[in-house]
Design a protein around this motif. Structure first.
Motif, PDB file in Angstrom:
ATOM      1  N   ILE A 210      14.258 -69.239 -60.664  1.00 39.84           N
ATOM      2  CA  ILE A 210      13.630 -69.440 -59.351  1.00 39.84           C
ATOM      3  C   ILE A 210      13.031 -68.136 -58.843  1.00 39.84           C
ATOM      4  CG2 ILE A 210      14.070 -70.034 -56.937  1.00 39.84           C
ATOM      5  CD1 ILE A 210      16.161 -72.037 -57.952  1.00 39.84           C
ATOM      6  N   GLY A 211      13.724 -67.017 -59.082  1.00 41.95           N
ATOM      7  CA  GLY A 211      13.163 -65.706 -58.721  1.00 41.95           C
ATOM      8  C   GLY A 211      11.876 -65.428 -59.480  1.00 41.95           C
ATOM      9  N   PHE A 212      11.846 -65.781 -60.757  1.00 44.99           N
ATOM     10  CA  PHE A 212      10.649 -65.620 -61.582  1.00 44.99           C
ATOM     11  C   PHE A 212       9.504 -66.459 -61.026  1.00 44.99           C
ATOM     12  CE2 PHE A 212       9.018 -66.012 -66.248  1.00 44.99           C
ATOM     13  CZ  PHE A 212       8.059 -65.052 -65.995  1.00 44.99           C
ATOM     14  N   LEU A 213       9.798 -67.693 -60.618  1.00 40.41           N
ATOM     15  CA  LEU A 213       8.791 -68.580 -60.052  1.00 40.41           C
ATOM     16  C   LEU A 213       8.212 -68.012 -58.756  1.00 40.41           C
ATOM     17  CD1 LEU A 213       7.231 -71.258 -59.825  1.00 40.41           C
ATOM     18  CD2 LEU A 213       9.285 -72.256 -58.775  1.00 40.41           C
ATOM     19  N   ILE A 214       9.082 -67.572 -57.869  1.00 42.19           N
ATOM     20  CA  ILE A 214       8.616 -67.013 -56.593  1.00 42.19           C
ATOM     21  C   ILE A 214       7.765 -65.771 -56.837  1.00 42.19           C
ATOM     22  CG2 ILE A 214       9.386 -65.889 -54.463  1.00 42.19           C
ATOM     23  CD1 ILE A 214      11.852 -67.737 -54.557  1.00 42.19           C
ATOM     24  N   TRP A 215       8.201 -64.932 -57.752  1.00 40.05           N
ATOM     25  CA  TRP A 215       7.458 -63.716 -58.101  1.00 40.05           C
ATOM     26  C   TRP A 215       6.051 -64.077 -58.578  1.00 40.05           C
ATOM     27  CZ3 TRP A 215       9.399 -59.829 -62.409  1.00 40.05           C
ATOM     28  CH2 TRP A 215       8.631 -58.657 -62.345  1.00 40.05           C
ATOM     29  N   CYS A 216       5.937 -65.063 -59.461  1.00 42.22           N
ATOM     30  CA  CYS A 216       4.633 -65.460 -59.997  1.00 42.22           C
ATOM     31  C   CYS A 216       3.738 -66.083 -58.917  1.00 42.22           C
ATOM     32  CB  CYS A 216       4.825 -66.442 -61.150  1.00 42.22           C
ATOM     33  SG  CYS A 216       5.518 -65.704 -62.641  1.00 42.22           S
ATOM     34  N   ILE A 293       6.363 -75.320 -65.883  1.00 45.94           N
ATOM     35  CA  ILE A 293       4.999 -75.750 -65.524  1.00 45.94           C
ATOM     36  C   ILE A 293       4.441 -74.890 -64.395  1.00 45.94           C
ATOM     37  CG2 ILE A 293       3.657 -77.614 -64.486  1.00 45.94           C
ATOM     38  CD1 ILE A 293       5.575 -79.575 -65.916  1.00 45.94           C
ATOM     39  N   LEU A 294       5.230 -74.706 -63.347  1.00 41.88           N
ATOM     40  CA  LEU A 294       4.750 -73.966 -62.176  1.00 41.88           C
ATOM     41  C   LEU A 294       4.515 -72.485 -62.486  1.00 41.88           C
ATOM     42  CD1 LEU A 294       7.006 -75.602 -59.417  1.00 41.88           C
ATOM     43  CD2 LEU A 294       4.625 -76.141 -60.003  1.00 41.88           C
ATOM     44  N   VAL A 295       5.399 -71.886 -63.269  1.00 41.19           N
ATOM     45  CA  VAL A 295       5.218 -70.475 -63.646  1.00 41.19           C
ATOM     46  C   VAL A 295       3.957 -70.317 -64.499  1.00 41.19           C
ATOM     47  CG1 VAL A 295       6.166 -68.594 -65.047  1.00 41.19           C
ATOM     48  CG2 VAL A 295       7.644 -69.821 -63.446  1.00 41.19           C
ATOM     49  N   THR A 326       9.250 -53.557 -60.667  1.00 44.04           N
ATOM     50  CA  THR A 326       8.763 -54.512 -61.653  1.00 44.04           C
ATOM     51  C   THR A 326       9.569 -54.431 -62.932  1.00 44.04           C
ATOM     52  OG1 THR A 326       6.516 -54.481 -60.770  1.00 44.04           O
ATOM     53  CG2 THR A 326       6.782 -55.184 -63.057  1.00 44.04           C
ATOM     54  N   ARG A 327       9.837 -53.208 -63.366  1.00 43.21           N
ATOM     55  CA  ARG A 327      10.618 -53.028 -64.595  1.00 43.21           C
ATOM     56  C   ARG A 327      12.022 -53.606 -64.443  1.00 43.21           C
ATOM     57  NH1 ARG A 327       9.873 -46.816 -66.098  1.00 43.21           N
ATOM     58  NH2 ARG A 327      11.544 -47.363 -67.560  1.00 43.21           N
ATOM     59  N   PHE A 328      12.642 -53.425 -63.297  1.00 42.69           N
ATOM     60  CA  PHE A 328      13.977 -53.978 -63.086  1.00 42.69           C
ATOM     61  C   PHE A 328      13.938 -55.510 -63.069  1.00 42.69           C
ATOM     62  CE2 PHE A 328      17.207 -55.789 -60.266  1.00 42.69           C
ATOM     63  CZ  PHE A 328      18.358 -55.359 -60.921  1.00 42.69           C
ATOM     64  N   GLY A 329      12.922 -56.059 -62.385  1.00 40.03           N
ATOM     65  CA  GLY A 329      12.801 -57.519 -62.342  1.00 40.03           C
ATOM     66  C   GLY A 329      12.609 -58.108 -63.723  1.00 40.03           C
ATOM     67  N   VAL A 330      11.759 -57.485 -64.521  1.00 38.54           N
ATOM     68  CA  VAL A 330      11.531 -57.948 -65.885  1.00 38.54           C
ATOM     69  C   VAL A 330      12.815 -57.835 -66.708  1.00 38.54           C
ATOM     70  CG1 VAL A 330      10.343 -57.406 -68.044  1.00 38.54           C
ATOM     71  CG2 VAL A 330       9.055 -57.496 -65.896  1.00 38.54           C
ATOM     72  N   TRP A 331      13.519 -56.713 -66.539  1.00 39.33           N
ATOM     73  CA  TRP A 331      14.773 -56.525 -67.289  1.00 39.33           C
ATOM     74  C   TRP A 331      15.789 -57.615 -66.929  1.00 39.33           C
ATOM     75  CZ3 TRP A 331      19.816 -55.949 -65.759  1.00 39.33           C
ATOM     76  CH2 TRP A 331      20.729 -55.612 -66.758  1.00 39.33           C
TER      77      TRP A 331
END
Length: 547
Positions: A210-216, A293-295, A326-331
């Motif tokens: 969900i965090g990934f979705l919101i970020w995108c 799908i949404l991401v 960004t690097r922390f989020g990706v990690w």
């Protein structure tokens, strides 16, 4: 010879003393019914199990092929609901014997295919588990690569020292090997304890996804164009595209449908393996695919093209000097996918299943733990990255294998619910004497094999068409429904043959009961030496089943 015998004995697993050679070929401690103290899986453990299994990269991307066929996003999502919704009843039906009698897939399979006839089915399943273990480890290696890039960007420029013929490079192999190595300690855990490991996934993965979705969405200033993209298919073309897509969802989980008794055997109560799986299986699959799908739709708004692989998208986020945030989020997100990849997919679907199956193939030398490590070793040795180079051929291979497994499942379900109607003879599951319930003809049930082959043959011409040969349209349509045709034909043929050639223990009324009274043995002994049934006992059991 004395030295050789000592070496052989040192390789043997723990077993009851004074077993005959035949008994050593059919049983060990991991093949016996699960002891009451190890039946520890509650309903929430099965919910956590399926959440762990569904949150993997393959599930995230399964809708991509549907949209590329020309469907709209909501039509593709309906296919996900249909596919996994249809697979769910087959899953719980096949899991039921394991939950009631606490035996694993290889032992349940003996009831229909015979004491020794079951070995071919078990081999089919273990081959699939070992291949998938390697493939999922290769995918998991890509998660490790993105994690390492987020911490040390220079890893992306690691010099290559591997030859072109290897099919990979030093950087990718290093990440694959690290993932493979990280997975090994979890295999050590016994099945009744590994449930604790799954409990982290229902907390970790929804937060990460969900965090990934919101970020995108924030990055794209919206959810992107895919959700507004209309279908380009209409009429029968759309209908058959949805059928094929729904069948691909079923094929994606047919291995777990077939060996459902493996985990159901650890259920604290039969209902614990019924209702939670009935709802968790389709709901979790649909949720994961919707997020995917949404991401991906948002990624098209950001980069001009849809990026369906979450790991590939995270890797792109690391390009062009990303910030520390960004690097922390990706990690964090890639680490979450990595944990889900090895804890759910490789442990739940592959190593435990392979361990149970290899235990049945080599009970004298292999238990579930050793079998899991053998699967991991095969997964490493097979160089799985080469399989992923041509995804179309690999997908055709997987579709073909679903035909084999659906035919096995058709026989197993018919045996339990229609032929013997829930009646089990647990002692005879470890008995090779003539006249025992599952001995059939020299340990092989010809009825089951005739039905199994029939379920395969009905799809043979259609499979030839899937490999590029010209075949009639009707054969293609039959193959498009391969799970149903394989399951239905094998079930019907098995039922018919049992009407013509009745088996010992066939029942008139449905009742889930162990007529041998295994659980009620005096002193709770589980020794194989007490499992032999004399002629008088067999006669009384046949009489009881007929009543």
């Amino acid at each position: 010879m004395g030295l050789i015998n000592r070496i052989i004995q040192s390789l043997e697993v723990t077993h009851e003393p004074n077993l005959t050679l035949t008994e050593q070929l059919i049983t060990n401690n991991d093949l016996l019914p699960v002891e009451p103290e190890k039946r520890t899986w509650r309903g929430y453990n099965y919910v956590a199990f399926w959440m762990a299994d569904m949150f993997n990269i393959n599930m995230w991307m399964i809708v991509s092929s549907m949209i590329q066929l020309g469907m709209s996003w909501w039509q593709a999502w309906i296919c996900v609901w249909l596919g996994y919704g249809i697979a769910t009843p087959f899953l719980v039906l096949n899991a039921r014997p394991g939950a009631i009698f606490h035996v694993t897939f290889p032992i349940v399979n003996r009831t229909s295919f015979g004491m020794f006839g079951s070995l071919w089915c078990v081999f089919n399943r273990v081959a699939m588990a070992c291949i998938w273990y390697g493939v999922q480890a290769s995918i998991g290696g890509s998660c490790v690569l993105v994690m390492l890039r987020a911490m040390w960007p220079s890893i992306n420029d690691l010099p290559n020292s591997m030859s072109v013929s290897s099919g990979t490079n030093t950087r990718d192999f290093l990440c694959f090997f690290l993932f493979w190595l990280i997975s090994l300690p979890v295999i050590w855990l016994p099945v009744h304890k590994v449930r604790h490991f799954f409990l982290a996934i229902p907390i970790l993965m929804p937060i990460a996804s969900i965090g990934f979705l919101i970020w995108c969405i924030v990055k794209a200033h919206g959810i992107g164009p895919i959700v507004h993209q209309p279908s380009t298919l209409h009429g029968s073309k759309l209908g058959w595209a949805m059928v094929v897509s729904s069948m691909s969802c079923i094929a994606n989980k047919v291995t777990l449908v077939t060996n459902a008794p493996d985990f159901a055997s650890r259920a604290r109560t039969p209902s614990a393996a019924l209702y939670p799986q009935l709802f968790a299986f389709p709901l979790t699959a649909s949720f994961v695919c919707l997020i995917g799908i949404l991401v991906s739709s948002s990624s098209q708004a950001i980069y001009g093209t849809a990026i369906w692989s979450p790991i590939e998208l995270l890797g792109i986020f690391l390009n062009d000097n990303p910030s520390k945030a960004t690097r922390f989020g990706v990690w964090f997100i890639s680490a979450s996918f990595m944990i889900a990849q090895f804890s759910s997919t490789n442990i739940s679907a592959n190593s435990v299943s392979a361990g149970c199956d290899l235990t049945a193939l080599f009970p004298r030398f292999v238990n579930i733990r050793r079998g899991g490590y053998i699967a991991a070793t095969v997964g490493l040795a097979m160089c799985p990255w080469n399989l992923l180079k041509n995804s179309n051929e690999f997908t055709s291979y997987l579709s073909a294998y679903s035909v084999f497994l659906s035919s096995i499942a058709g026989v197993m379900v018919t045996e339990y619910y229609i032929i013997r109607k829930g009646h089990y003879n647990v002692k005879d599951l470890y008995n090779t004497e003539k006249g025992s319930w599952y001995w059939y003809t020299y340990g092989v049930n010809f009825r089951a094999y005739a039905a199994y082959i029939a379920g395969i043959l009905i799809n043979a011409v259609g499979f030839a068409g899937a490999t590029g040969r010209t075949v009639p349209l009707a054969a293609t349509r039959i193959y498009d429904l391969s799970f149903f045709t394989g399951f239905a034909v094998s079930a019907l043929v098995y039922w018919a043959l049992n009407r013509v050639f009745p088996v010992i223990g066939a029942a008139d009324t449905f009742k889930e009961i162990d007529v041998s009274g295994y659980e009620n043995e005096a002193g709770g002994s589980r020794g194989v030496e007490k499992m032999d049934i004399d002629v008088k006992d067999i006669g009384s059991l046949e009489t009881a089943s007929e009543k």
